[in-house]
Design an enzyme around this catalytic site. Structure first.
Site, short mmCIF file in Angstrom:
data_model
loop_
_atom_site.label_atom_id
_atom_site.label_comp_id
_atom_site.label_asym_id
_atom_site.label_seq_id
_atom_site.Cartn_x
_atom_site.Cartn_y
_atom_site.Cartn_z
N GLU A 165 1.79 1.93 -2.87
CA GLU A 165 2.00 0.48 -2.80
C GLU A 165 2.87 0.03 -1.62
O GLU A 165 4.00 -0.45 -1.81
CB GLU A 165 2.57 -0.04 -4.11
N GLU A 348 -3.58 3.33 -10.83
CA GLU A 348 -2.70 2.73 -11.84
C GLU A 348 -3.36 1.52 -12.46
O GLU A 348 -3.92 0.67 -11.75
CB GLU A 348 -1.37 2.25 -11.22
C1 FCB Z 1 3.58 -0.39 -9.89
C2 FCB Z 1 4.38 0.84 -9.55
C3 FCB Z 1 4.80 1.68 -10.72
C4 FCB Z 1 5.17 0.83 -11.91
C5 FCB Z 1 4.07 -0.14 -12.22
C6 FCB Z 1 4.29 -0.99 -13.44
O1 FCB Z 1 3.84 -1.38 -8.97
O2 FCB Z 1 3.66 1.66 -8.67
O3 FCB Z 1 5.83 2.52 -10.32
O4 FCB Z 1 6.35 0.17 -11.64
O5 FCB Z 1 3.87 -0.98 -11.11
#
Ligand code: FCB
Length: 437
Positions: A165, A348
């Site tokens: 990210e 994610e």
């Molecule tokens: C993302 C991150 C992770 C966690 C999630 C909820 O932005 O990569 O570490 O904080 O959000």
């Protein structure tokens, strides 16, 4: 709930974590990182919590990997901590590399494919002292660190991502001040937005030269909507800053004009010369998706002159709207506009909820429905032509949720932060059931 057999054969199911959020940074000779110092500065983190102990995964990893295996997952996404491997950002800590060696062996022994992320935000303080991501040298040092980690565990890693990210590393941390180093400065923002992309490119180039394969990056995206008619320009600017800057530079070697309008005066001289490195070919794209955003224009404020607004849909414990269709839109947009047939992995996706143990169980029906909806959206994207090859739930464990401390629970496994006891939630049990079908 969607089941394994609804997906193409060979589709990878996994869960994700990050080093600083679970390991316990005080163990094993890790050096201070900028999250330690950010957390040690009052009012940055809820209840002034930090990652010193976290879930004590540093010692409890065999139990955590057993839980991964017992759920029937195919792969585990984890990160290595730069400050653990190189406490001062440069000098190797053998204990740190030994830890990740054991951890990766533990995954392989349990039939879990290791998906490595090299930078999930634990920048060594010694490099932060020299300007961190506002300093070009940090990008060069990142390539050295990447090479050191892969030299030790690269023979067993299935896929490697350079940066997690980059928008959070740069904009959220240097413009909005919400994450370490907590700055609110447009010049620092522009530089970090460029140097984090450069770190990715230098990392891929170096690892490729050392013979490593399956190299990619993990980008976060949000689908952005106008708050009202007439807010289309605000959407264009927010999309350029939040989404396009990162994928366009990697896939096409350019930055979007709507972001350059505000950032170009603050970029380092000669930035154009780095675009070939930033767009060096990758082998796969990781996509993190949680929610959508509404924006309007805020004409009386300096660039970018936009303002966020709350949407109408039901929200998670983070206050993020639950909008599964956005995942399908995003995956098809990535394939159509940027990466074509390149493998995409949802690295994610997940939700926080104020989970509580009752009679020994956590009945997180909201999470079961969230996962089901997003798996359906992922499946729809495949039907529409996206080459999606895997889906990782965030997160395996309740953990240190950055500036929200331990209050926000994203895990499919509940962690009692007093006793560190792990309790699989009903979402874990539901996934386990569906993965056999
Ligand atoms: C993302 C991150 C992770 C966690 C999630 C909820 O932005 O990569 O570490 O904080 O959000």
């Amino acid at each position: 709930m969607f089941k394994r057999s609804d997906f193409p054969a060979g589709f990878t199911f996994g869960a994700a974590t990050a080093a600083y959020q679970i390991e316990g940074h005080k163990f094993g000779g890790a050096g201070s990182c900028h999250w330690d110092t950010f957390a040690a500065t009052g009012r940055n983190v809820v209840r002034n919590e930090d990652g010193a102990l976290a879930c004590d995964h540093y010692h409890k990893w065999p139990q955590d990997l057993d839980l991964m295996k017992d759920a029937g997952f195919d792969a585990y996404r984890f990160s290595t901590s730069w400050a653990r491997v190189m406490p001062d950002g440069v000098t190797i800590n053998p204990e740190g590399l030994d830890f990740y060696d054991r951890l990766v062996d533990g995954m392989v022994a349990r039939g879990l494919d290791p998906y490595l992320t090299l930078y999930h935000w634990d920048l060594p303080s010694a490099l932060a002292d020299k300007g961190g991501w506002t300093n070009r040298d940090t990008a060069e040092r990142f390539a050295d660190y990447a090479d050191v980690v892969l030299a030790r565990i690269g023979d067993r890693v299935a896929k490697t991502a350079t940066i997690n990210e980059p928008w959070c590393v740069s904009w959220l941390s240097h413009f909005e001040g919400q994450h370490a180093p907590g700055l609110r400065d447009i010049r620092a923002t522009a530089r970090s937005m460029h140097y984090i992309q450069l770190a990715h490119g230098l990392g891929v180039e170096r690892l490729r030269a050392s013979g490593h394969k399956n190299l990619g990056v993990v980008l976060n995206f949000s689908e952005i909507f106008p708050f009202q008619d007439g807010d289309e320009r605000a959407v264009e600017v927010a999309d350029a800053i939040g989404n396009k800057w990162f994928i366009e530079s990697i896939a096409q070697g350019t930055y979007p004009q709507a972001a350059l309008d505000g950032l170009e005066p603050h970029l380092p001289q000669g930035w154009q010369d780095d675009m070939a490195t930033i767009s060096t070919p990758i082998d796969w794209l990781g996509v993190n998706y949680y929610s959508r955003n509404f924006v309007s224009s805020a004409p009386d404020t300096p660039w970018p002159g936009t303002q966020g607004h709350e949407g109408p849909l039901p929200k998670t414990q983070m206050g993020w709207e639950i909008y599964a269709d956005g995942l399908c839109h995003l995956l098809t947009r990535m394939a159509r506009d940027y990466v074509g047939d390149l493998p995409i992995v949802v690295t994610e996706n997940g939700m926080a909820w104020a989970d509580e143990i009752q009679n020994g169980a956590v009945n997180d029906v909201e999470r079961i429905s969230y996962i089901s909806g997003h798996l359906a959206a992922a499946n729809q994207a495949i039907a529409q032509g996206a080459n999606l090859q895997g889906f990782f739930y965030w997160s395996l464990l309740d953990n240190f949720e950055w500036s929200f401390g331990y209050e926000k629970r994203f895990g499919i496994i509940h962690v009692d932060f007093d006793t560190l006891k792990r309790t699989p939630k009903n979402s874990y049990l539901a996934l386990k059931d569906q993965l056999t079908k």
